[in-house]
Design a protein around this motif. Sequence first.
Motif, mmCIF file in Angstrom:
data_model
loop_
_atom_site.group_PDB
_atom_site.id
_atom_site.type_symbol
_atom_site.label_atom_id
_atom_site.label_comp_id
_atom_site.label_asym_id
_atom_site.label_seq_id
_atom_site.Cartn_x
_atom_site.Cartn_y
_atom_site.Cartn_z
ATOM 1 N N PHE A 101 0.818 -1.205 0.000
ATOM 2 C CA PHE A 101 0.000 0.000 0.000
ATOM 3 C C PHE A 101 0.853 1.256 0.000
ATOM 4 N N GLY A 102 0.359 2.269 -0.701
ATOM 5 C CA GLY A 102 0.975 3.581 -0.648
ATOM 6 C C GLY A 102 0.544 4.335 0.600
ATOM 7 N N PRO A 103 1.079 5.529 0.790
ATOM 8 C CA PRO A 103 0.798 6.310 2.003
ATOM 9 C C PRO A 103 -0.594 6.928 2.027
ATOM 10 N N GLY A 104 -1.273 6.943 0.877
ATOM 11 C CA GLY A 104 -2.636 7.457 0.832
ATOM 12 C C GLY A 104 -2.710 8.921 0.432
ATOM 13 N N THR A 105 -3.856 9.274 -0.136
ATOM 14 C CA THR A 105 -4.210 10.669 -0.400
ATOM 15 C C THR A 105 -5.489 10.962 0.355
ATOM 16 N N ARG A 106 -5.434 11.976 1.192
ATOM 17 C CA ARG A 106 -6.650 12.384 1.891
ATOM 18 C C ARG A 106 -7.404 13.357 1.013
ATOM 19 N N LEU A 107 -8.600 12.993 0.607
ATOM 20 C CA LEU A 107 -9.452 13.854 -0.218
ATOM 21 C C LEU A 107 -10.526 14.468 0.654
ATOM 22 N N THR A 108 -10.588 15.790 0.637
ATOM 23 C CA THR A 108 -11.621 16.518 1.363
ATOM 24 C C THR A 108 -12.468 17.263 0.357
#
Lengths: 111, 115
Positions: free
Chosen positions: B106-113
């Motif tokens: 898994f990658g570190p993620g993108t937080r989408l707001t």
Amino acid sequence: ELKVEQNPLFLSMQEGKNYTIYCNYSTTSDRLYWYRQDPGKSLESLFVLLSNGAVKQEGRLMASLDTKARLSTLHITAAVHDLSATYFCAVLMEYGNKLVFGAGTILRVKS
Amino acid sequence: EPEVTQTPSHQVTQMGQEVILRCVPISNHLYFYWYRQILGQKVEFLVSFYNNEISEKSEIFDDQFSVERPDGSNFTLKIRSTKLEDSAMYFCASTRLAGYYNEQFFGPGTRLTVL
């Protein structure tokens, strides 16, 4: 459809104590994964369990898999504060390649 | 050690806008995935991708979503017209092979707001 259930969902424990997190799943699979997630962070792979009876240990954590019972356990020995995190189990679907995750267990270790 | 990378780490957008989330999978991996995690909830599968086509998608992955591998390194998730309920952490994952040993990284993620 595959369902993965973890319990407990929240666990508060004292340092030095032992406890077990349970992961039940509803269909046949012999591929189960445990991940750790710290707040706001990604998923860190802890264990990959690939066959019935598999047992793996890393430090104070030990994971096992019983495919006949469709149950995996994550056992914590002599907990320390650094183990505080959310722990997810995930099962690989027998057909296809998607992981189905449990709801997660929030672990808080109090000193 | 090779790892999955994602950009941006945090994206804020207005409802109705298009967003593109980017991922660079591990270089010799062939299977790519997107998962999402709404705050405080479990991780949910969105889509898997192999050989330049979608191999599986979930009910969440409706017509507003699309994926693409525009070049040899990037793997993107596009949301055409964002909704408030699209606010979540989006994780990209990759694996070298399907089959018996299939650990997804898994990658570190993108937080989408979405506002």
